[in-house]
Each structure stands twice: as structure tokens, then as C-alpha cells.
Enzyme design. Structure first.
Site, PDB file in Angstrom:
ATOM      1  N   HIS A  80     -24.770  62.941  62.462  1.00  0.00           N
ATOM      2  CA  HIS A  80     -23.452  62.517  63.121  1.00  0.00           C
ATOM      3  C   HIS A  80     -23.875  61.429  63.893  1.00  0.00           C
ATOM      4  CE1 HIS A  80     -21.354  62.793  66.880  1.00  0.00           C
ATOM      5  NE2 HIS A  80     -20.300  63.516  66.185  1.00  0.00           N
ATOM      6  N   ASN A  81     -24.818  61.302  64.710  1.00  0.00           N
ATOM      7  CA  ASN A  81     -25.180  60.303  65.698  1.00  0.00           C
ATOM      8  C   ASN A  81     -25.197  58.898  64.884  1.00  0.00           C
ATOM      9  OD1 ASN A  81     -24.973  62.102  67.670  1.00  0.00           O
ATOM     10  ND2 ASN A  81     -26.776  61.380  68.621  1.00  0.00           N
ATOM     11  N   LYS A 113     -26.837  66.980  63.408  1.00  0.00           N
ATOM     12  CA  LYS A 113     -26.391  66.217  64.728  1.00  0.00           C
ATOM     13  C   LYS A 113     -27.013  64.832  64.635  1.00  0.00           C
ATOM     14  CE  LYS A 113     -24.359  65.359  68.630  1.00  0.00           C
ATOM     15  NZ  LYS A 113     -25.347  64.401  69.384  1.00  0.00           N
ATOM     16  N   GLU A 152     -22.028  57.942  64.136  1.00  0.00           N
ATOM     17  CA  GLU A 152     -21.508  57.296  65.627  1.00  0.00           C
ATOM     18  C   GLU A 152     -21.979  55.866  65.485  1.00  0.00           C
ATOM     19  OE1 GLU A 152     -22.163  60.062  68.866  1.00  0.00           O
ATOM     20  OE2 GLU A 152     -23.495  58.377  69.588  1.00  0.00           O
ATOM     21  N   SER A 197     -21.961  67.875  70.348  1.00  0.00           N
ATOM     22  CA  SER A 197     -21.253  66.526  70.680  1.00  0.00           C
ATOM     23  C   SER A 197     -20.138  66.569  71.405  1.00  0.00           C
ATOM     24  CB  SER A 197     -21.188  65.882  69.126  1.00  0.00           C
ATOM     25  OG  SER A 197     -20.474  64.732  69.301  1.00  0.00           O
TER      26      SER A 197
HETATM   27  C1  6PG Z   1     -22.550  63.071  71.081  1.00  0.00           C
HETATM   28  C2  6PG Z   1     -23.518  61.794  71.401  1.00  0.00           C
HETATM   29  C3  6PG Z   1     -24.533  62.061  72.285  1.00  0.00           C
HETATM   30  C4  6PG Z   1     -25.401  60.995  73.037  1.00  0.00           C
HETATM   31  C5  6PG Z   1     -26.134  60.092  72.004  1.00  0.00           C
HETATM   32  C6  6PG Z   1     -26.341  58.809  72.374  1.00  0.00           C
HETATM   33  O1  6PG Z   1     -22.234  63.516  69.958  1.00  0.00           O
HETATM   34  O2  6PG Z   1     -22.228  63.659  72.196  1.00  0.00           O
HETATM   35  O3  6PG Z   1     -24.020  61.588  70.054  1.00  0.00           O
HETATM   36  O4  6PG Z   1     -25.336  62.983  71.881  1.00  0.00           O
HETATM   37  O5  6PG Z   1     -24.269  60.070  73.252  1.00  0.00           O
HETATM   38  O6  6PG Z   1     -27.048  60.665  71.649  1.00  0.00           O
HETATM   39  O7  6PG Z   1     -27.072  58.296  71.680  1.00  0.00           O
HETATM   40  P1  6PG Z   1     -27.962  56.879  71.953  1.00  0.00           P
HETATM   41  O8  6PG Z   1     -28.334  56.821  73.322  1.00  0.00           O
HETATM   42  O9  6PG Z   1     -29.104  56.756  71.106  1.00  0.00           O
HETATM   43  O10 6PG Z   1     -26.797  55.837  71.786  1.00  0.00           O
END
Ligand code: 6PG
Length: 633
Positions: free
Chosen positions: A352-353, A349, A356, A294
Site C-alpha cells: 500500500h505504501n 500495508k 502511495e 493507514s
Molecule cells: C499511511 C501512511 C503512513 C506513513 C508512511 C510514510 O498509510 O497512513 O503510509 O503509514 O505516512 O509510513 O512513510 P514515509 O515516511 O516512508 O513516506
């Protein structure tokens, strides 16, 4: 491996030697440091050394080379002007020679520019006079830059059987950034990008060429040659899109690999696919590391948070490299840890997303409410967010949102030109389906996924906004009165998002017997990753693997003090025409979870009424199931 670099003074032996030493991970030896005081005194007087002077010196160098070879090798920079001297230094079969040669005028200039070196420029001619054309090794003219000289040397050593430490497949944004990060941290890297005529041609080489300042990179377009360039057991990091591409790449790669080799998947793969791939490679005697990364492009280049899981033996093979390239926490420890078995690295992860997504959506909801409900300008909102980010609410996402609210294009706010349809690649939705599978309530983070879905229906939204005469209503109260409540609501919505995510991780870890360490997971998320924040720092110190996250120190007080504010802000938004999916799901989720007497008695009665599904009674602690003939009373 032993590498000896020869040449007269001023050819750049030390510069090349130190570059190779860093890239190959071998100690650097400077032959000048092995001279006796008598030899140094002689040279300082400008007197050339005789063969008698040189023999004991060459012998001590040969002894040192043999000694260093026992512990892996070394890079030696030594004038070794005659073939006879060179033969004295030839001590091992795995030994390579690079002889630097330059134009006398260029060397003279360099010698004159040197300060604090005991060699006098006047000695150059005596050195050139006795220099003999080498009968073995690479004779390299130093007309290029030091980086070019290093590159040619690396290519030569590879052709002689020297291997690179790690290979990276896929030169997209993340693959390229991680590869450069590795190389800058002294890990030699082979870059590979597939060849697709007219679309992807010379991609790895272009990256190699664009970074002359970074040594230790070799570019390939041929998978077999790429694999052959790697030290055994091989370590290969795949940075390619999740899904079928990973299996296709493994199908092409695995036949070229051998037992004990390691393959890392650093993309956002679905964790159950990763479970399967760990087993696939295990059956072949190889290691597979599903690894969350990430931090986006900037993070990958300068220090991401790294979440490797899968084969622990495989992790040990690259722990040092990953530690070098990752972000560092407050104590200076690398933001990388071995997460756990199977696909657990990709699983965390994925969650985590999902958090996010939730954190991003809450900020989006607040920007809209402040802008169109309170009439704040983008700059005012940016100032509010920047102010919040100075305190305990600090977070990377809050900071970038404050920043993007100021970004102008042609004098106008860029944000207003961006189409309001959110993209997504799957990790948020996978978290939601996993939560449903494990029966874990997930509504706040689920709403972040749903909100992206609804945003995608732009044409329908536009049509409905007309037919239903939807407009945002201006809030009548002042911002000063509301702002403290909005801040409290924001703080609590974030706590809820984190509780939801951590609860899912804990449940899946317990069910699958992964034994994940949540304090450690939160620790590696305190820097480098997208959801790094002050809250994550508190979680890393306090979580202690407990499911009652709301009761952890500091969190409990905010749950108590903030819930009325969250309810009021959500109420305000809804009654003024603002969809607030994550914040309102958050307060619903929280109230649901702290309500002793829930409305589920009604559900049970309904179920039993129409379907004789039975119910349990509060006045019968035995847990016995009852059925009532509801229509017969
Ligand atoms: C990270 C982000 C990275 C990416 C996402 C975006 O932790 O660096 O999460 O992995 O930006 O996968 O995901 P979406 O395109 O689904 O928003």
C-alpha cells in the site's frame, strides 16, 4: 461485575451510570424504572416512600442484579439511602459501590433545573434526612465536573479489580489517536508510555488530562501496572517504531503476559519480522497480530483502514473493537478485514505504501511540469486538480495536493519554502527488494523510491545543475491543447501503479499460500487509507483475484486510449528538462508488457556470444537450448 451508584436525587447517578456503562460495556439499569405505579403516584404527589413501599422495589432490583450478573454484570443507579437498603442490594462478591454525595444547595439547584421528572424538588430534604453514611464502597463528593466524577470512579473500580478492555503502548501521534478513537467508541483503554528522564515523563497522563471529555482512559508509566490493569485474556496494541524497538518491547512485555493474551503490532513493521514474531508468540501460547494501519493522524483518530493479519484467533478477540474504530466503506461496512496468516497484514500495508509513494510522485511530476513548463500558478494547478477530483480521478492524494497548493505562510506559498528532499521510512524500499526477490517487474514504483533517493542529494543536484546548465524549458503549445492529454496520462499512470502493486501482492500471496482476497483488500482501501480513490472503488468491484488487471472492465479501455497520451506527456516533460521517473517508467513498463516481439532476442544472442549461455529458438517449439560459435561464421 456489578456496580451500584447511590445517592439522593440530583447527585448525577444517571450521568455517571451511563458513562460507566459505556466504558465497561455493561447494561445500565435505572432503579426509577423499577418502581411500581403506586410508588410513582405517591412520589408524584410529593409524598415520601415508606420502608414498606421500598421493600418490594429493592427486591425486584436485587433479582435483576443477580440475573444480569449471569450475563456479565450491569451498572445500577439507585438512591439506596440507608445501609439496610444497600444490604438488600448486595447480591454478589464482584459488586462495587459508589455513593455520590453533594452539598444541599447544589442539589437543590439541580433539582429545580430538572424537567419532566416525577420527583419533586421538595422531596430532597426528606431524602437527605434519611440518608445514612455508607459503611462500604466509595463515598464520592460531586463537586467536580461529570467527567472528573467518572474518572475518579474508574480509578476506584480499577483499584477494586476492575479491568480495562485494551491497552495501548506508545503515545506517539498514531498510538494516541487510536487510543482516543477506541475510548470514544466505548472501549476502555489503558495508556502506556515509557518513562525516559528529561525526555518522556508523564506522557500518557498528559494525554489523559488533555481529554477530560473522553472517559474510559487510564494512564500508566509502569509496564507491570499497565498489564495488571487489563482484562484477561489481555489485548495490547503496540504503536511504536518498527524494527529493533518492537523486539525490545516484546522482550519487556512477554514475561508479564500469560497464555492466550494478544499482542498487536500496529506500526509499519517489515512483514518477515512479523512472520517471525507470530511464531515467537505462538510458541508461548499467545496470539500476535501484525496489523497495518493507514490514514495518518486524522485517520487514526476518526477512522483508519485497518489490515490485521497473523493469528486468526487473536483477530476474533478484537474484531469488534477494530470494526468500531475503522473507517466505513460506501455500504457502511468497516474498512477492516482479517487479511491472512503470518505477516500478510504488514505485507499488504508495505505494498500500500509503495503505491502511495508512486501516486505521490506522479502528482509531484505533474505539479512541476504544469508550473514550470506551462507557467501555471499554484492556484491554477490546484483548480485543475480539484476539477479532476470531482470525477472518476478522485483520490485523497489528489485532493490534498490541490489543497496544499493553496497554503500560504506570511502571504507566500508554503510549498516554495519546503526543502526539496523527500524523506522515507522504509516501506517503499522493502516493497522494491521484495519485488526483486520474487522476480516481479516493479520499475514504476521502484522509481518512486529512487526519486526520493535522488532528491536527497541536494548539494550534488545544485552543483550539477550549474555545471550542466540545466534549466526547465517553457512548453510552446497551449495548456488547453495539452490538458486533456495530461489528464489521460495521469489516469493511466495511476492504473499502472496499482497494477504493479496488486501484481506483487498476488504473486507473494500465491507463493506463500496466503490466499489473500484482493477484492476485499481493495474494499478496505476504499476509505480511511491514504490511497483511497475512485480507482480503488472500481478495483474492489472488479479485481476478482486476477493477474490480468489491465484487462479488467473499465481499465482495458483506459490502457488503450491513454497510452499515447502518457508517452506524449512523458516525451514533452523529458524534452523540456523535467525528470518524470514514475510516469516514464510507467509507459516503459506498459509498452514492455504489451509487446509481443521484445528486444530480448538481442540479449540472448549477446549472452550466448560472450558466455555460451545458450538460447532457445522460435522455430523449435521443443524448448531445446542452442549454442552458436558466433566468431566462426
Ligand atoms: C499511511 C501512511 C503512513 C506513513 C508512511 C510514510 O498509510 O497512513 O503510509 O503509514 O505516512 O509510513 O512513510 P514515509 O515516511 O516512508 O513516506
Amino acid at each position: 461485575m456489578l456496580v451500584v451508584i447511590t445517592g439522593v436525587s440530583g447527585t448525577g447517578k444517571t450521568t455517571l451510570g451511563m458513562g460507566l456503562s459505556a466504558g465497561l460495556g455493561l447494561p445500565f439499569l435505572d432503579a426509577d424504572q423499577f418502581h411500581s405505579p403506586a410508588n410513582i403516584a405517591k412520589m408524584s404527589r410529593g409524598e415520601p416512600l415508606s420502608d414498606e413501599d421500598r421493600i418490594p422495589w429493592l427486591q425486584s432490583l436485587a433479582d435483576a442484579l443477580l440475573e444480569y450478573q449471569k450475563s456479565g454484570g450491569a451498572v445500577l443507579a439507585c438512591s439506596a439511602l440507608k445501609n439496610a437498603y444497600r444490604q438488600r442490594l448486595q447480591v454478589h462478591t464482584d459488586q462495587h459501590w459508589i455513593h455520590l454525595q453533594g452539598d444541599r444547595d447544589l442539589l437543590w439547584e439541580r433539582m429545580l433545573a430538572r424537567k419532566g421528572h416525577y420527583m419533586k424538588a421538595s422531596m430532597l430534604d426528606s431524602q437527605l434526612a434519611i440518608w445514612e453514611k455508607p459503611s462500604f464502597g466509595l463515598l464520592l463528593n460531586i463537586t467536580g465536573t461529570p467527567e472528573q466524577v467518572l474518572q475518579v470512579s474508574l480509578h476506584y473500580l480499577t483499584s477494586q479489580g476492575m479491568k480495562m478492555k485494551i491497552g495501548v503502548i506508545g503515545m506517539g501521534v498514531m498510538g494516541k489517536s487510536l487510543a482516543l478513537n477506541l475510548a470514544e467508541n466505548g472501549v476502555s483503554v489503558s495508556l502506556y508510555n515509557r518513562f525516559v528522564a528529561g525526555k518522556e515523563e508523564g506522557v500518557a497522563q498528559a494525554i489523559r488530562d488533555a481529554h477530560p471529555e473522553i472517559p474510559h482512559l487510564l494512564a500508566f508509566e509502569d509496564l507491570k501496572k499497565f498489564v495488571e490493569s487489563l482484562e484477561q485474556p489481555r489485548k495490547i496494541l503496540m504503536m511504536i517504531p518498527a524494527g529493533a524497538a518492537i523486539d525490545a518491547q516484546l522482550d519487556a512485555l512477554l514475561p508479564l503476559l500469560e497464555k492466550d493474551d494478544l499482542v498487536i503490532d500496529g506500526g509499519n513493521s517489515f512483514y518477515l519480522d512479523s512472520d517471525r514474531r507470530v511464531n515467537r508468540l505462538k510458541e508461548m501460547g499467545m496470539h500476535f497480530l501484525p496489523m497495518g494501519v493507514s490514514g495518518g493522524e486524522e485517520g487514526a483518530r476518526k477512522g483508519p483502514s485497518i489490515m490485521p493479519g497473523g493469528n486468526a484467533e487473536g483477530y476474533a478477540m478484537v474484531a469488534d473493537f477494530l470494526g468500531r474504530i475503522s473507517a466505513k466503506d460506501k455500504e457502511g461496512k468497516p474498512c477492516v478485514t482479517y487479511v491472512g496468516p503470518g505477516g500478510s497484514g504488514h505485507f499488504i500495508k508495505m505494498v500500500h505504501n509503495s503505491m502511495e509513494y508512486g501516486e505521490m510522485q506522479v502528482l509531484a511530476e505533474l505539479v512541476h511540469l504544469l508550473r514550470f513548463g506551462f507557467g501555471c500558478s499554484a492556484a491554477q494547478i490546484s483548480a485543475i486538480f480539484s476539477d479532476w477530483a470531482k470525477g472518476e480521478l478522485k483520490s485523497f492524494l489528489l485532493e490534498i495536493t490541490a489543497d496544499l497548493l493553496l497554503f500560504k505562510e506570511g502571504g507566500e506559498l508554503l510549498l516554495d519554502k519546503i526543502l526539496d528532499q523527500a524523506g522515507q521510512k522504509g516501506t517503499g524500499a522493502w516493497s522494491l527488494t521484495t519485488a526483486l526477490e520474487y522476480g516481479i517487474p516493479y520499475s514504476p514504483l521502484a522509481e518512486a523510491v529512487n526519486a526520493r533517493g535522488v532528491s536527497g542529494e541536494k548539494a550534488m543536484r545544485v552543483a550539477f545543475s550549474k555545471s550542466f546548465h540545466h534549466e526547465f524549458q517553457k512548453v510552446e503549445g497551449t495548456l488547453e491543447t495539452w490538458l486533456p492529454k495530461i489528464k489521460e496520462a495521469y489516469a493511466l499512470a495511476r492504473i499502472i501503479n496499482h497494477e504493479v502493486g496488486f501484481r506483487l501482492m498476488k504473486t507473494v500471496s500465491d507463493t506463500k499460500g496466503w490466499g489473500l482476497n484482493f477484492n476485499e483488500i481493495a474494499r478496505i482501501w476504499t476509505n480511511g487509507c491514504i490511497i483511497r480513490s475512485g480507482l480503488m472503488e472500481r478495483i474492489s468491484a472488479n479485481y476478482a483475484d486476477q493477474i490480468a488487471f489491465f484487462e479488467t472492465p473499465g481499465v482495458k479501455e483506459q490502457v488503450n486510449s491513454g497510452r499515447m497520451a502518457l508517452a506524449e506527456v512523458v516525451g514533452l516533460g523529458l524534452t523540456h528538462g523535467f525528470a518524470m521517473p514514475v510516469m516514464s517508467a510507467g509507459i516503459n513498463y506498459l509498452l514492455g508488457r504489451i509487446t509481443a516481439e521484445s528486444s530480448a532476442s538481442v540479449i540472448q544472442a549477446q549472452r550466448d556470444y560472450f558466455g555460451a549461455h545458450t538460447y532457445q529458438r522460435k522455430d523449435d517449439p521443443s524448448g531445446k537450448f542452442y549454442h552458436t560459435e558466433w566468431t566462426k561464421s
